[in-house]
Design a protein around this motif. Structure first.
Motif, PDB file in Angstrom:
ATOM      1  N   ALA A 135       0.815  -1.224   0.000  1.00 35.74           N
ATOM      2  CA  ALA A 135       0.000   0.000   0.000  1.00 35.74           C
ATOM      3  C   ALA A 135       0.847   1.272   0.000  1.00 35.74           C
ATOM      4  CB  ALA A 135      -0.941  -0.001   1.199  1.00 35.74           C
ATOM      5  N   SER A 136       1.833   1.353   0.880  1.00 35.11           N
ATOM      6  CA  SER A 136       2.636   2.577   0.977  1.00 35.11           C
ATOM      7  C   SER A 136       3.436   2.822  -0.300  1.00 35.11           C
ATOM      8  CB  SER A 136       3.571   2.498   2.188  1.00 35.11           C
ATOM      9  OG  SER A 136       4.456   1.392   2.078  1.00 35.11           O
ATOM     10  N   GLU A 139       1.074   4.103  -3.106  1.00 37.22           N
ATOM     11  CA  GLU A 139       0.752   5.517  -2.934  1.00 37.22           C
ATOM     12  C   GLU A 139       1.961   6.389  -3.265  1.00 37.22           C
ATOM     13  OE1 GLU A 139      -0.851   6.058   0.963  1.00 37.22           O
ATOM     14  OE2 GLU A 139      -2.566   4.735   0.607  1.00 37.22           O
ATOM     15  N   HIS A 142       2.274   6.724  -7.100  1.00 33.80           N
ATOM     16  CA  HIS A 142       1.326   7.667  -7.702  1.00 33.80           C
ATOM     17  C   HIS A 142       1.672   9.126  -7.393  1.00 33.80           C
ATOM     18  CE1 HIS A 142      -1.602   5.043  -9.609  1.00 33.80           C
ATOM     19  NE2 HIS A 142      -1.583   4.251  -8.546  1.00 33.80           N
ATOM     20  N   SER A 143       2.336   9.364  -6.272  1.00 26.55           N
ATOM     21  CA  SER A 143       2.664  10.744  -5.906  1.00 26.55           C
ATOM     22  C   SER A 143       4.049  11.174  -6.381  1.00 26.55           C
ATOM     23  CB  SER A 143       2.579  10.911  -4.383  1.00 26.55           C
ATOM     24  OG  SER A 143       3.509  10.072  -3.735  1.00 26.55           O
ATOM     25  N   PRO A 171      -4.731   5.103  -6.471  1.00 26.87           N
ATOM     26  CA  PRO A 171      -3.655   5.863  -5.840  1.00 26.87           C
ATOM     27  C   PRO A 171      -3.688   5.816  -4.316  1.00 26.87           C
ATOM     28  CG  PRO A 171      -5.313   7.329  -6.764  1.00 26.87           C
ATOM     29  CD  PRO A 171      -5.632   5.964  -7.258  1.00 26.87           C
ATOM     30  N   THR A 172      -4.884   5.671  -3.756  1.00 19.84           N
ATOM     31  CA  THR A 172      -5.042   5.521  -2.306  1.00 19.84           C
ATOM     32  C   THR A 172      -5.818   4.241  -2.049  1.00 19.84           C
ATOM     33  OG1 THR A 172      -5.078   7.922  -1.987  1.00 19.84           O
ATOM     34  CG2 THR A 172      -5.908   6.562  -0.187  1.00 19.84           C
ATOM     35  N   SER A 174      -8.032   1.625  -0.052  1.00 18.52           N
ATOM     36  CA  SER A 174      -9.041   1.461   0.987  1.00 18.52           C
ATOM     37  C   SER A 174      -9.858   0.247   0.572  1.00 18.52           C
ATOM     38  CB  SER A 174      -9.946   2.694   1.086  1.00 18.52           C
ATOM     39  OG  SER A 174     -10.703   2.840  -0.107  1.00 18.52           O
ATOM     40  N   SER A 177     -11.795   1.326  -2.549  1.00 19.18           N
ATOM     41  CA  SER A 177     -11.017   1.509  -3.777  1.00 19.18           C
ATOM     42  C   SER A 177     -10.508   0.174  -4.311  1.00 19.18           C
ATOM     43  CB  SER A 177      -9.841   2.464  -3.547  1.00 19.18           C
ATOM     44  OG  SER A 177      -8.894   1.922  -2.640  1.00 19.18           O
TER      45      SER A 177
END
Length: 239
Positions: A135-136, A139, A142-143, A171-172, A174, A177
């Motif tokens: 997950a990290s 993200e 994407h950033s 991108p995030t 959950s 998502s």
């Protein structure tokens, strides 16, 4: 329960539910948690799920079990269940059901259509686990604005997650998502649908060919679609 189309799908979902480490206790909360967990996969069959869980609870705890609470639930639970059902309504229709008529996204014929899950359901538990573990990094990918670092992250994620098109991941992350990502579908005719599953295994479809464009990059799929586009519709003709 008859909810899974294959043994592999049933085993994969059972493994995922086992890994959730839900504390076992004789309570309505426990039963609701189990029901909700099953609902991630079979929201359209909620009545069957609740019936099976009630029966299992009564067998385990006797007639005084709190299973009946799961049947009615609180207003909040019912409200959440309705929202969840709406989210999943479009994704949980069995692939073998006719959706109506339209243009097949592979052979482009106007024909009776079926729904193809771009990420087959049997792979959902394994994919979910990989996404949460990364997950990290997802993200971060994407950033990231530095192209060189982004390419390095993409290469790393392709190895750890196993999915070819990392840029399509949410991108995030959950529960919503991830569910939306896994629930993506395309509408294709039965001959093309059967060909796709004949040419590729479910894990390969989930990781390498999980968009229409990627499916059409496969020479065998593309050749079949081209051939199919010239065939008579037969029993798949629009009435």
């Amino acid at each position: 329960m008859g909810l899974c189309s294959t043994t592999a799908e049933a085993n994969a979902i059972a493994e995922e539910l086992t890994d959730q480490d839900i504390p076992f206790e004789e309570s309505a909360v426990y039963l609701q948690t189990v029901t909700d967990s099953f609902g991630d996969y079979f929201s359209d069959d909620s009545n069957i799920i609740r019936s099976v869980i009630r029966s299992a609870a009564m067998e385990c705890w006797g007639s005084n079990s709190p299973a009946v609470v799961v049947q009615t639930g609180s207003n909040e639970s019912e409200e959440n269940s309705n929202v969840h059902s709406q989210d999943e309504e479009e994704s949980d229709i069995d692939d073998n059901e006719w959706l109506g008529e339209g243009e097949c996204e592979l052979c482009e014929r106007t024909i009776k259509l079926t729904r193809h899950h771009l990420t087959p359901k049997s792979t959902w538990p394994r994919i979910k686990k990989k996404l949460w573990h990364a997950a990290s990094e997802i993200e971060m990918f994407h950033s990231e604005t530095n192209l060189e670092k982004r390419d390095m992250l993409q290469e790393k994620l392709q190895k750890t997650v196993g999915i070819r098109n990392i840029q399509d991941l949410p991108p995030t992350l959950s529960h919503t998502s991830i569910r939306n990502y896994l629930s993506r579908v395309c509408t294709i005719c039965r001959p093309c649908h059967s060909a796709v599953h004949r040419i590729h295994g479910e894990w390969e479809l989930a990781t390498e060919y999980n968009t229409v464009d990627l499916l059409l990059e496969c020479q065998d799929v593309r050749k079949f679609a081209k051939w199919a586009s010239k065939q008579r519709l037969g029993k798949y003709a629009v009435s």
